[in-house]
Design an enzyme around this catalytic site. Structure first.
Site, short mmCIF file in Angstrom:
data_model
loop_
_atom_site.label_atom_id
_atom_site.label_comp_id
_atom_site.label_asym_id
_atom_site.label_seq_id
_atom_site.Cartn_x
_atom_site.Cartn_y
_atom_site.Cartn_z
N ILE A 19 -1.95 3.71 10.87
CA ILE A 19 -1.87 2.78 11.12
C ILE A 19 -2.65 1.69 12.38
O ILE A 19 -3.81 1.44 12.70
CB ILE A 19 -1.53 1.07 10.29
CG1 ILE A 19 -1.23 1.23 8.78
CG2 ILE A 19 -1.87 -0.19 10.71
CD1 ILE A 19 -0.11 0.77 8.12
N ASN A 88 3.04 -2.73 16.49
CA ASN A 88 3.10 -1.91 15.00
C ASN A 88 3.71 -0.91 15.11
O ASN A 88 4.06 -0.16 13.88
CB ASN A 88 1.31 -1.58 15.16
CG ASN A 88 0.73 -0.63 13.36
OD1 ASN A 88 1.17 -0.86 12.42
ND2 ASN A 88 0.60 0.34 14.30
N TYR A 151 16.11 -2.72 6.27
CA TYR A 151 13.53 -2.62 5.99
C TYR A 151 13.25 -3.88 6.10
O TYR A 151 12.41 -4.49 6.58
CB TYR A 151 13.09 -1.13 5.73
CG TYR A 151 11.60 -1.46 5.60
CD1 TYR A 151 11.09 -0.52 7.17
CD2 TYR A 151 10.48 -1.37 5.38
CE1 TYR A 151 9.77 -0.41 7.48
CE2 TYR A 151 9.43 -2.34 5.46
CZ TYR A 151 8.53 -1.49 6.10
OH TYR A 151 7.49 -1.21 6.48
N LYS A 155 10.84 -7.09 8.26
CA LYS A 155 9.58 -7.71 8.13
C LYS A 155 9.98 -8.75 7.47
O LYS A 155 9.18 -9.42 7.97
CB LYS A 155 9.05 -6.59 6.79
CG LYS A 155 9.03 -4.90 7.40
CD LYS A 155 8.12 -4.82 9.07
CE LYS A 155 7.70 -3.32 8.96
NZ LYS A 155 7.00 -2.84 10.18
N1 LIG Z 1 2.25 2.37 5.32
C1 LIG Z 1 2.55 1.67 4.76
O1 LIG Z 1 2.73 1.21 3.92
C2 LIG Z 1 3.58 0.56 4.77
C3 LIG Z 1 3.75 -0.51 4.90
C4 LIG Z 1 4.01 -1.76 5.16
C5 LIG Z 1 3.42 -1.75 6.57
N2 LIG Z 1 3.73 -0.76 7.46
C6 LIG Z 1 4.44 -0.75 8.83
O2 LIG Z 1 2.69 -0.41 9.72
C7 LIG Z 1 3.60 0.11 11.08
C8 LIG Z 1 3.26 1.33 11.15
O3 LIG Z 1 3.40 2.21 10.13
P1 LIG Z 1 2.31 3.22 9.39
O4 LIG Z 1 2.73 3.38 8.69
O5 LIG Z 1 1.72 3.65 9.84
O6 LIG Z 1 3.50 4.77 10.13
P2 LIG Z 1 3.11 5.34 10.97
O7 LIG Z 1 2.29 6.21 10.90
O8 LIG Z 1 4.34 6.49 10.93
O9 LIG Z 1 3.40 4.84 12.40
C9 LIG Z 1 4.48 4.43 13.11
C10 LIG Z 1 3.81 4.27 14.72
O10 LIG Z 1 5.41 3.86 15.13
C11 LIG Z 1 5.52 4.33 15.85
N3 LIG Z 1 6.95 4.03 16.72
C12 LIG Z 1 8.53 4.12 15.40
N4 LIG Z 1 9.30 3.90 16.46
C13 LIG Z 1 9.07 4.28 17.84
C14 LIG Z 1 9.85 3.03 19.08
N5 LIG Z 1 11.01 2.71 18.89
N6 LIG Z 1 8.98 3.01 19.88
C15 LIG Z 1 7.57 3.19 19.75
N7 LIG Z 1 7.15 3.20 18.76
C16 LIG Z 1 7.62 3.86 17.84
C17 LIG Z 1 5.45 5.98 15.54
O11 LIG Z 1 5.30 6.66 16.76
P3 LIG Z 1 6.45 7.57 17.59
O12 LIG Z 1 7.44 7.99 16.22
O13 LIG Z 1 5.81 9.13 18.25
O14 LIG Z 1 7.49 6.34 18.31
C18 LIG Z 1 4.53 5.81 14.72
O15 LIG Z 1 3.43 6.23 15.39
C19 LIG Z 1 5.23 -0.23 10.54
O16 LIG Z 1 5.30 -1.37 11.06
C20 LIG Z 1 5.22 0.21 9.22
O17 LIG Z 1 6.77 -0.37 9.13
C21 LIG Z 1 3.30 0.51 6.32
#
Ligand SMILES: NC(=O)c1ccc[n+]([C@@H]2O[C@H](COP(=O)([O-])OP(=O)(O)OC[C@H]3O[C@@H](n4cnc5c(N)ncnc54)[C@H](OP(=O)(O)O)[C@@H]3O)[C@@H](O)[C@H]2O)c1
Length: 245
Positions: A19, A88, A151, A155
């Site tokens: 995202i 994010n 989790y 949130k």
């Molecule tokens: N996909 C869904 O269905 C969904 C649903 C509800 C909410 N969300 C939320 O959307 C957000 C983005 O997730 P995504 O689904 O796009 O997955 P994603 O591609 O895995 O993105 C998560 C990002 O957060 C970064 N991150 C994690 N821990 C970190 C840290 N300690 N410091 C800095 N960066 C960090 C990761 O980069 P690094 O690992 O390189 O640090 C990664 O780029 C999250 O908050 C997630 O909870 C997603």
């Protein structure tokens, strides 16, 4: 729509994948200059290569105050101010009640809640009138999900931060809103739930398909823009209707 040229065209958001990456792409298409932040240098390098000349990356963790200071010092030195802050970064794992550990709790809350708090507190110093802060929530914040309590609770906490911060920011011209996705096909979702299970979850939504990160990015662009000028403290769902019925 989003008119960053009228708004000094400065932007920052988190994450070189999913995202975050889709939103960086969308913000740049709308005219922004973006800084992305995450722990894995190789993901950031690949993201900047994809995003082009209007993107820069800083590597670090939202759990590390020094890394956040380095991020915002870089933004300050290179760009001066910040119009949009997209907090994010997030993590999660499926852990049933009987197996929750202190480490699982700490990791989840350190990244999702503490990371969000200090990202916003530190980034805020570069923001002013017209600024938009977007926090990433989740439908899990308003629902119960088996084996996903920590989790989901993190949130719910993120969602509530925006309610109080909207009041703390009264008079500053800075808005704060929560963007809450669910089934969106990303690395995190595939890791936690599995790709096939995400596609299946998408098929059960009223919309009938799993979300694409670009569909969440479009809502992020709306919250970033002056089109959402009368919204603060709100939660906007991009969930195919999953949590709305
Ligand atoms: N996909 C869904 O269905 C969904 C649903 C509800 C909410 N969300 C939320 O959307 C957000 C983005 O997730 P995504 O689904 O796009 O997955 P994603 O591609 O895995 O993105 C998560 C990002 O957060 C970064 N991150 C994690 N821990 C970190 C840290 N300690 N410091 C800095 N960066 C960090 C990761 O980069 P690094 O690992 O390189 O640090 C990664 O780029 C999250 O908050 C997630 O909870 C997603």
């Amino acid at each position: 729509m989003y008119e960053p040229t009228k708004r000094q065209n400065r932007d920052h958001h988190r994450g070189g994948t999913g995202i975050g990456l889709a939103s960086a792409k969308r913000f740049i298409e709308d005219g922004a200059f973006v800084y992305i932040f995450g722990r894995r240098q190789e993901k950031l390098d690949a993201a900047v290569a994809t995003l082009g000349a209007n993107a820069r990356a800083v590597a670090g963790s939202v759990t590390d105050a020094g890394d956040l200071d380095r991020l915002f010092d870089t933004v300050k030195q290179k760009r001066g101010t910040l119009d949009i802050l997209f907090a994010n970064a997030g993590t999660g794992a499926l852990v049933p009640l009987t197996e929750i550990t202190s480490e699982h709790y700490d990791e989840t809350f350190d990244i999702n809640v503490k990371g969000t708090i200090f990202t916003v507190q530190k980034g805020l110093k570069l923001m002013g009138q017209g600024g938009s802060i977007i926090l990433t929530g989740s439908t899990t914040g308003v629902m119960g999900t088996p084996a996903f309590s920590i989790y989901s609770a993190s949130k719910a906490a993120v969602r509530n931060l925006a309610r109080s911060w909207a009041q703390d920011l009264r008079g500053t011209g800075i808005r704060v809103n929560v963007l809450s996705p669910r089934p969106t096909l990303t690395e995190l979702a595939a890791e936690v739930v599995g790709r096939d299970a995400m596609i299946e979850m998408g098929s059960t939504t009223p919309i009938g398909h799993v979300g694409d990160p670009s569909e969440v990015a479009a809502a992020a662009a709306f919250l970033a823009s002056s089109d959402s000028s009368f919204m603060t403290g709100s939660e906007l769902f991009t969930d195919g209707g999953l949590a709305q019925i």
